[in-house]
Enzyme design. Structure first.
Site, PDB file in Angstrom:
ATOM      1  CB  ALA A  33      -0.800  -0.114   1.334  1.00 22.07           C
ATOM      2  N   GLY A  74       0.482  -5.052   1.057  1.00 20.66           N
ATOM      3  CA  GLY A  74      -0.562  -5.108   0.328  1.00 20.66           C
ATOM      4  C   GLY A  74      -0.368  -5.931  -1.095  1.00 20.66           C
ATOM      5  CD  GLU A 112      -2.254  -7.532   3.222  1.00 14.89           C
ATOM      6  OE1 GLU A 112      -1.780  -6.341   2.991  1.00 14.89           O
ATOM      7  OE2 GLU A 112      -3.191  -7.502   4.443  1.00 14.89           O
ATOM      8  CD  GLU A 150       1.812  -5.124   5.936  1.00 13.44           C
ATOM      9  OE1 GLU A 150       2.778  -6.144   6.105  1.00 13.44           O
ATOM     10  OE2 GLU A 150       1.164  -5.238   4.782  1.00 13.44           O
TER      11      GLU A 150
END
Ligand code: COA
Length: 258
Positions: free
Chosen positions: A66, A112, A115, A135
């Protein structure tokens, strides 16, 4: 449809979405997530597409996560909304896409990015690819389904090892651990992905949709795991570690969590 951060192509039953922000290692900013969401809606309805491949542009990154610069200053409520909206708009949409989705992981798949690859039904990785959920090194947790899908794919112990260490694993480890289905040299990645897609074209599209529904339902006996992830992700946004972790990344220095 025209997209600013995606390239969408359709050829012989196979749709390909290429995330195209190579200067930011294809990091998922708000616009890219919205465009992916719209592209998935359109391709789900398009009968010319029976299998979908998702990849990143360039040879360095699939998606490096992200976009940290967009959320570093969020309060808790916005942090929670970021995870909830992202799961709904993109990650759940990929997992529940009514046609097989193959992630062709051409480089870094971090946060992300991993993910997104994990939300796909199948993964093929270039042998140069690196995968991880960094993260915790930013003082936050994965918020796009990573705390659920990583242990589903590789088991709880290995998932915790990846989370706690924040370290990346290489493609051969990912293959042994079951995180990816197959590896190949980068130059052959799209050929391999298309060849797998062609194999999927031989089976029933309607039965594929039913299989996806059944498999995904089995992995979500209740929504509690995903809901807890959203709440816990949001809570991180009020911690000093989150301010230090994201601040350190943006200032290009190592975080000090001591
Ligand atoms: N969010 C925002 N920008 C990102 C990004 C992310 N997740 N990942 C990379 N970028 C940007 C960098 O800030 C840099 O931009 P700049 O040139 O304007 O400074 C550009 O992409 C290139 O990245 P850079 O860090 O210079 O490349 P590198 O080869 O030195 O390192 C990585 C590659 C993937 C190891 C490193 O970019 C990284 O650690 N990215 C963040 C990974 C992460 O923590 N993701 C989880 C987010 S929750």
């Amino acid at each position: 449809m025209e997209y600013s951060n995606l390239i969408v192509a359709i050829d012989s039953g196979i749709g390909t979405i290429t995330i195209n922000r190579p200067e930011k290692l294809n990091a998922l900013n708000r616009v890219t997530i919205q465009e992916l969401s719209s592209a998935l809606d359109a391709l789900a309805l398009d009968s010319a597409v029976r299998v979908l491949i998702v990849t990143g542009s360039g040879n360095k990154a699939f998606v490096a996560g992200a976009d940290i610069s967009e959320f570093a200053s969020f309060p808790v409520e916005q942090g929670e909304a970021l995870a909830r909206d992202g799961q709904q708009a993109l990650f759940d949409k990929v997992a529940h896409f009514p046609k097989p989705v193959i992630a062709a992981v051409n480089g870094f798949a971090l946060g992300g990015g991993l993910e997104l690859a994990m939300a796909a039904h199948v993964r093929i990785a270039a042998d140069s690819a690196k995968m991880g959920l960094p993260e915790l090194s930013l003082g936050v947790i994965p918020g796009y389904g990573g705390t659920q899908r990583l242990p589903q794919l590789i088991g709880r112990g290995r998932a915790y090892e990846m989370l706690f260490s924040a370290r990346m694993i290489d493609a051969s480890t990912a293959l042994v651990w079951g995180l990816v289905n197959k590896t190949c040299v980068l130059e052959e990645l799209m050929t391999e992905a298309r060849s797998m897609a062609q194999g999927f074209l031989k089976t029933s599209t309607q039965a594929s949709a039913a299989a996806i529904q059944a498999v995904e339902a089995g992995f979500r006996p209740t929504e509690r795991g995903y809901a807890s992830e959203i709440t816990a992700f949001g809570q991180c946004f009020q911690t000093p570690d989150f301010i230090e972790g994201t601040g350190a990344f943006l200032e290009k220095r190592k975080p000090d969590f001591s």
